[in-house]
Design a protein around this motif. Structure first.
Motif, PDB file in Angstrom:
ATOM      1  N   ARG A  96     -17.676  -3.154 -11.755  1.00 20.77           N
ATOM      2  CA  ARG A  96     -18.536  -3.721 -10.713  1.00 20.77           C
ATOM      3  C   ARG A  96     -18.077  -3.276  -9.327  1.00 20.77           C
ATOM      4  NH1 ARG A  96     -19.130 -10.144  -9.005  1.00 20.77           N
ATOM      5  NH2 ARG A  96     -20.770  -9.806  -7.437  1.00 20.77           N
ATOM      6  N   LEU A  97     -16.772  -3.278  -9.126  1.00 21.29           N
ATOM      7  CA  LEU A  97     -16.227  -2.930  -7.818  1.00 21.29           C
ATOM      8  C   LEU A  97     -16.440  -1.465  -7.466  1.00 21.29           C
ATOM      9  CD1 LEU A  97     -12.882  -4.952  -7.787  1.00 21.29           C
ATOM     10  CD2 LEU A  97     -15.005  -5.475  -6.567  1.00 21.29           C
ATOM     11  N   VAL A  98     -16.260  -0.555  -8.441  1.00 22.59           N
ATOM     12  CA  VAL A  98     -16.427   0.861  -8.117  1.00 22.59           C
ATOM     13  C   VAL A  98     -17.898   1.181  -7.848  1.00 22.59           C
ATOM     14  CG1 VAL A  98     -16.693   1.728 -10.498  1.00 22.59           C
ATOM     15  CG2 VAL A  98     -15.717   3.204  -8.718  1.00 22.59           C
ATOM     16  N   GLU A  99     -18.804   0.535  -8.561  1.00 19.27           N
ATOM     17  CA  GLU A  99     -20.233   0.749  -8.295  1.00 19.27           C
ATOM     18  C   GLU A  99     -20.601   0.213  -6.909  1.00 19.27           C
ATOM     19  OE1 GLU A  99     -24.683  -0.290 -10.080  1.00 19.27           O
ATOM     20  OE2 GLU A  99     -22.887  -0.842 -11.228  1.00 19.27           O
ATOM     21  N   PHE A 100     -20.106  -0.975  -6.604  1.00 13.27           N
ATOM     22  CA  PHE A 100     -20.380  -1.561  -5.289  1.00 13.27           C
ATOM     23  C   PHE A 100     -19.812  -0.682  -4.184  1.00 13.27           C
ATOM     24  CE2 PHE A 100     -18.698  -4.085  -1.738  1.00 13.27           C
ATOM     25  CZ  PHE A 100     -19.890  -4.576  -1.210  1.00 13.27           C
ATOM     26  N   ALA A 101     -18.591  -0.189  -4.383  1.00 17.40           N
ATOM     27  CA  ALA A 101     -17.943   0.639  -3.371  1.00 17.40           C
ATOM     28  C   ALA A 101     -18.746   1.911  -3.107  1.00 17.40           C
ATOM     29  CB  ALA A 101     -16.529   0.991  -3.819  1.00 17.40           C
ATOM     30  N   ALA A 102     -19.217   2.547  -4.182  1.00 16.00           N
ATOM     31  CA  ALA A 102     -19.975   3.787  -4.035  1.00 16.00           C
ATOM     32  C   ALA A 102     -21.304   3.545  -3.329  1.00 16.00           C
ATOM     33  CB  ALA A 102     -20.207   4.413  -5.402  1.00 16.00           C
ATOM     34  N   LYS A 103     -21.996   2.487  -3.723  1.00 14.07           N
ATOM     35  CA  LYS A 103     -23.323   2.221  -3.167  1.00 14.07           C
ATOM     36  C   LYS A 103     -23.277   1.659  -1.750  1.00 14.07           C
ATOM     37  CE  LYS A 103     -25.782   1.586  -7.547  1.00 14.07           C
ATOM     38  NZ  LYS A 103     -26.562   0.637  -8.394  1.00 14.07           N
ATOM     39  N   SER A 104     -22.190   0.973  -1.406  1.00 14.36           N
ATOM     40  CA  SER A 104     -22.097   0.353  -0.086  1.00 14.36           C
ATOM     41  C   SER A 104     -21.646   1.336   0.987  1.00 14.36           C
ATOM     42  CB  SER A 104     -21.132  -0.838  -0.123  1.00 14.36           C
ATOM     43  OG  SER A 104     -19.813  -0.397  -0.399  1.00 14.36           O
ATOM     44  N   GLY A 105     -21.079   2.467   0.563  1.00 11.55           N
ATOM     45  CA  GLY A 105     -20.681   3.494   1.515  1.00 11.55           C
ATOM     46  C   GLY A 105     -19.345   3.270   2.199  1.00 11.55           C
ATOM     47  N   VAL A 106     -18.509   2.378   1.667  1.00 11.16           N
ATOM     48  CA  VAL A 106     -17.182   2.184   2.267  1.00 11.16           C
ATOM     49  C   VAL A 106     -16.378   3.466   2.108  1.00 11.16           C
ATOM     50  CG1 VAL A 106     -17.180  -0.302   1.863  1.00 11.16           C
ATOM     51  CG2 VAL A 106     -16.220   1.224   0.126  1.00 11.16           C
ATOM     52  N   GLU A 107     -15.464   3.690   3.025  1.00 11.30           N
ATOM     53  CA  GLU A 107     -14.719   4.947   3.023  1.00 11.30           C
ATOM     54  C   GLU A 107     -13.281   4.816   2.545  1.00 11.30           C
ATOM     55  OE1 GLU A 107     -15.074   6.707   6.851  1.00 11.30           O
ATOM     56  OE2 GLU A 107     -17.226   7.077   6.658  1.00 11.30           O
ATOM     57  N   SER A 108     -12.807   3.584   2.367  1.00  9.05           N
ATOM     58  CA  SER A 108     -11.419   3.404   1.947  1.00  9.05           C
ATOM     59  C   SER A 108     -11.277   2.100   1.177  1.00  9.05           C
ATOM     60  CB  SER A 108     -10.492   3.367   3.165  1.00  9.05           C
ATOM     61  OG  SER A 108     -10.741   2.198   3.940  1.00  9.05           O
ATOM     62  N   LYS A 137      -1.369 -11.083 -10.919  1.00 11.95           N
ATOM     63  CA  LYS A 137      -1.626 -10.427  -9.642  1.00 11.95           C
ATOM     64  C   LYS A 137      -2.561  -9.244  -9.877  1.00 11.95           C
ATOM     65  CE  LYS A 137       0.709  -8.192  -5.754  1.00 11.95           C
ATOM     66  NZ  LYS A 137       2.022  -7.803  -5.198  1.00 11.95           N
ATOM     67  N   LEU A 138      -3.679  -9.218  -9.174  1.00  9.33           N
ATOM     68  CA  LEU A 138      -4.635  -8.115  -9.255  1.00  9.33           C
ATOM     69  C   LEU A 138      -4.700  -7.438  -7.897  1.00  9.33           C
ATOM     70  CD1 LEU A 138      -7.614  -9.776 -11.183  1.00  9.33           C
ATOM     71  CD2 LEU A 138      -5.542  -8.724 -12.119  1.00  9.33           C
ATOM     72  N   GLU A 139      -4.809  -6.127  -7.907  1.00  6.47           N
ATOM     73  CA  GLU A 139      -4.841  -5.368  -6.651  1.00  6.47           C
ATOM     74  C   GLU A 139      -5.867  -4.248  -6.718  1.00  6.47           C
ATOM     75  OE1 GLU A 139      -1.038  -3.693  -5.872  1.00  6.47           O
ATOM     76  OE2 GLU A 139      -0.222  -5.507  -4.984  1.00  6.47           O
ATOM     77  N   ILE A 140      -6.509  -3.994  -5.584  1.00  4.99           N
ATOM     78  CA  ILE A 140      -7.307  -2.788  -5.439  1.00  4.99           C
ATOM     79  C   ILE A 140      -6.358  -1.681  -5.009  1.00  4.99           C
ATOM     80  CG2 ILE A 140      -9.160  -1.649  -4.172  1.00  4.99           C
ATOM     81  CD1 ILE A 140     -10.129  -3.833  -6.029  1.00  4.99           C
ATOM     82  N   GLY A 141      -6.355  -0.579  -5.744  1.00  4.80           N
ATOM     83  CA  GLY A 141      -5.498   0.543  -5.396  1.00  4.80           C
ATOM     84  C   GLY A 141      -6.247   1.581  -4.586  1.00  4.80           C
ATOM     85  N   ARG A 142      -6.222   2.815  -5.033  1.00  2.00           N
ATOM     86  CA  ARG A 142      -6.841   3.913  -4.282  1.00  2.00           C
ATOM     87  C   ARG A 142      -8.326   4.060  -4.606  1.00  2.00           C
ATOM     88  NH1 ARG A 142      -2.315   7.671  -6.621  1.00  2.00           N
ATOM     89  NH2 ARG A 142      -2.601   6.056  -8.196  1.00  2.00           N
ATOM     90  N   PHE A 143      -9.057   4.638  -3.663  1.00  2.00           N
ATOM     91  CA  PHE A 143     -10.496   4.827  -3.813  1.00  2.00           C
ATOM     92  C   PHE A 143     -10.882   6.207  -3.296  1.00  2.00           C
ATOM     93  CE2 PHE A 143     -14.706   4.458  -1.650  1.00  2.00           C
ATOM     94  CZ  PHE A 143     -15.493   4.378  -2.793  1.00  2.00           C
ATOM     95  N   ALA A 144     -11.758   6.879  -4.019  1.00  2.00           N
ATOM     96  CA  ALA A 144     -12.281   8.174  -3.576  1.00  2.00           C
ATOM     97  C   ALA A 144     -13.771   8.219  -3.875  1.00  2.00           C
ATOM     98  CB  ALA A 144     -11.568   9.321  -4.290  1.00  2.00           C
ATOM     99  N   HIS A 145     -14.526   8.767  -2.935  1.00  2.00           N
ATOM    100  CA  HIS A 145     -15.978   8.876  -3.093  1.00  2.00           C
ATOM    101  C   HIS A 145     -16.400  10.231  -2.552  1.00  2.00           C
ATOM    102  CE1 HIS A 145     -20.252   7.184  -2.111  1.00  2.00           C
ATOM    103  NE2 HIS A 145     -20.243   7.954  -3.192  1.00  2.00           N
ATOM    104  N   PHE A 146     -16.887  11.094  -3.443  1.00  2.00           N
ATOM    105  CA  PHE A 146     -17.303  12.435  -3.042  1.00  2.00           C
ATOM    106  C   PHE A 146     -18.822  12.564  -3.146  1.00  2.00           C
ATOM    107  CE2 PHE A 146     -13.108  14.609  -4.626  1.00  2.00           C
ATOM    108  CZ  PHE A 146     -12.420  13.953  -3.615  1.00  2.00           C
ATOM    109  N   LYS A 147     -19.414  13.191  -2.144  1.00  2.00           N
ATOM    110  CA  LYS A 147     -20.825  13.581  -2.182  1.00  2.00           C
ATOM    111  C   LYS A 147     -20.891  15.051  -1.832  1.00  2.00           C
ATOM    112  CE  LYS A 147     -23.028   9.176  -0.951  1.00  2.00           C
ATOM    113  NZ  LYS A 147     -23.977   8.502  -0.023  1.00  2.00           N
ATOM    114  N   GLY A 148     -21.475  15.851  -2.702  1.00  2.00           N
ATOM    115  CA  GLY A 148     -21.532  17.283  -2.456  1.00  2.00           C
ATOM    116  C   GLY A 148     -22.490  17.964  -3.402  1.00  2.00           C
ATOM    117  N   ALA A 149     -22.353  19.292  -3.500  1.00  2.00           N
ATOM    118  CA  ALA A 149     -23.244  20.066  -4.352  1.00  2.00           C
ATOM    119  C   ALA A 149     -23.089  19.682  -5.819  1.00  2.00           C
ATOM    120  CB  ALA A 149     -22.963  21.561  -4.166  1.00  2.00           C
ATOM    121  N   TYR A 150     -21.820  19.502  -6.240  1.00  2.00           N
ATOM    122  CA  TYR A 150     -21.576  19.130  -7.638  1.00  2.00           C
ATOM    123  C   TYR A 150     -20.248  18.393  -7.727  1.00  2.00           C
ATOM    124  CZ  TYR A 150     -21.418  19.297 -12.715  1.00  2.00           C
ATOM    125  OH  TYR A 150     -21.387  18.945 -14.051  1.00  2.00           O
ATOM    126  N   VAL A 151     -20.290  17.187  -8.237  1.00  2.00           N
ATOM    127  CA  VAL A 151     -19.096  16.353  -8.381  1.00  2.00           C
ATOM    128  C   VAL A 151     -18.937  15.970  -9.843  1.00  2.00           C
ATOM    129  CG1 VAL A 151     -17.948  14.203  -7.702  1.00  2.00           C
ATOM    130  CG2 VAL A 151     -19.363  15.442  -6.045  1.00  2.00           C
TER     131      VAL A 151
END
Length: 278
Positions: A96-108, A137-151
């Motif tokens: 749920r979190l990764v989908e939300f992150a991608a769609k919401s446009g957050v950068e980090s 204990k739960l933590e959000i770690g690293r996040f990456a979101h790429f938009k380009g010709a082919y990902v």
């Protein structure tokens, strides 16, 4: 004496992600009332937030989301034990979190924590609530979101019974699924840190050069040859961390740069996450 069975303990553990003894104690306190035991664990989890803050979240998973071939995201979500890592509720939270992150446009990851995922509720609060419920204990770690010709992405499971703990996201300048897969698997296996030599920070090169010079002088090499030997050693060492310079794992006679040239493709950027590694 409270009336409950081992099956009740197992079911409570699977539902809440709490430890076996915590589940037994909750059922005992609830006198066998399953729903009451669930509530007891949730309340206890909420009270223990401060205690969990000092604990280490060294397990977890890598989750991905794709919205077309040119848009992909990876998110590292961490927990304390592999038992929770394979808990269905924890996996659903990560997805749920990764989908939300991608769609919401957050950068980090920091921006993600601040984002409002439900009316009046931030992602950070949602994670805290999940932590209280699960009891770890739960933590959000690293996040990456790429938009380009082919990902493209690649997720690797080190243990078939656990969710993926290594994830790779790679962006190419043109569509080529086969090359993208090969490159993503290369990155997962060989863990490059940089795409090209030019990306290596100057301080990293200087540190390695100083170490190589010290070693070379200790070996008693001729003064006139030291500079050349040092440069060779530095390049040889750093080559292992540069994706384009690495030998292709499927064909050691060619580099990744050669593989890309043969297919008329370029790697724009990549990200590699392994749970617990920085």
């Amino acid at each position: 004496m409270a009336d409950f069975t081992a099956a009740d303990v197992k079911r409570l553990r699977e539902l809440t992600g709490s430890g076996m003894m915590a589940c037994k104690n909750a059922l005992t306190e609830a006198e066998g009332d399953f729903e009451k035991a669930v509530e007891i664990l949730r309340l206890k989890g909420a009270k223990d937030v401060g205690k969990r803050a000092e604990r280490t979240a060294a397990n977890g998973l890598i989750s991905e989301f794709f919205d077309g071939s040119g848009d992909g995201a990876l998110l590292e979500v961490k927990c304390e034990t592999d038992f929770v890592a394979k808990n269905a509720e924890f996996i659903a939270l990560a997805d749920r979190l990764v989908e939300f992150a991608a769609k919401s446009g957050v950068e980090s990851a920091a921006d993600l924590l601040k984002a409002e995922i439900e009316p009046g509720k931030s992602v950070e609060l949602l994670v805290q609530e999940a932590s209280a419920k699960i009891g770890e204990k739960l933590e959000i770690g690293r996040f990456a979101h790429f938009k380009g010709a082919y990902v493209a992405s690649y997720l690797h499971k080190s243990d078939p019974s656990l969710p993926p703990t290594t994830g790779v996201l790679v962006e190419l300048d043109t569509e080529n699924a086969e090359v993208a897969k090969d490159v993503a698997q290369q990155i997962a296996a060989m863990a490059p840190k940089y795409l090209t030599f030019e990306e290596i920070p100057a301080e990293v090169i200087e540190k390695e050069r100083a170490l190589a010079e010290t070693k070379t002088r200790e070996e008693g090499k001729p003064e006139a040859a030291i500079a050349k030997i040092v440069e060779g050693r530095v390049n040889a060492y750093l080559r292992d961390f540069v994706l384009l310079e690495q030998a292709f794992v499927k064909d050691g006679k060619k580099t990744i740069a050669k593989l890309l040239d043969e297919n008329g493709v370029k790697v724009v950027r990549f990200a590699r996450f392994k749970v617990g590694q920085s």
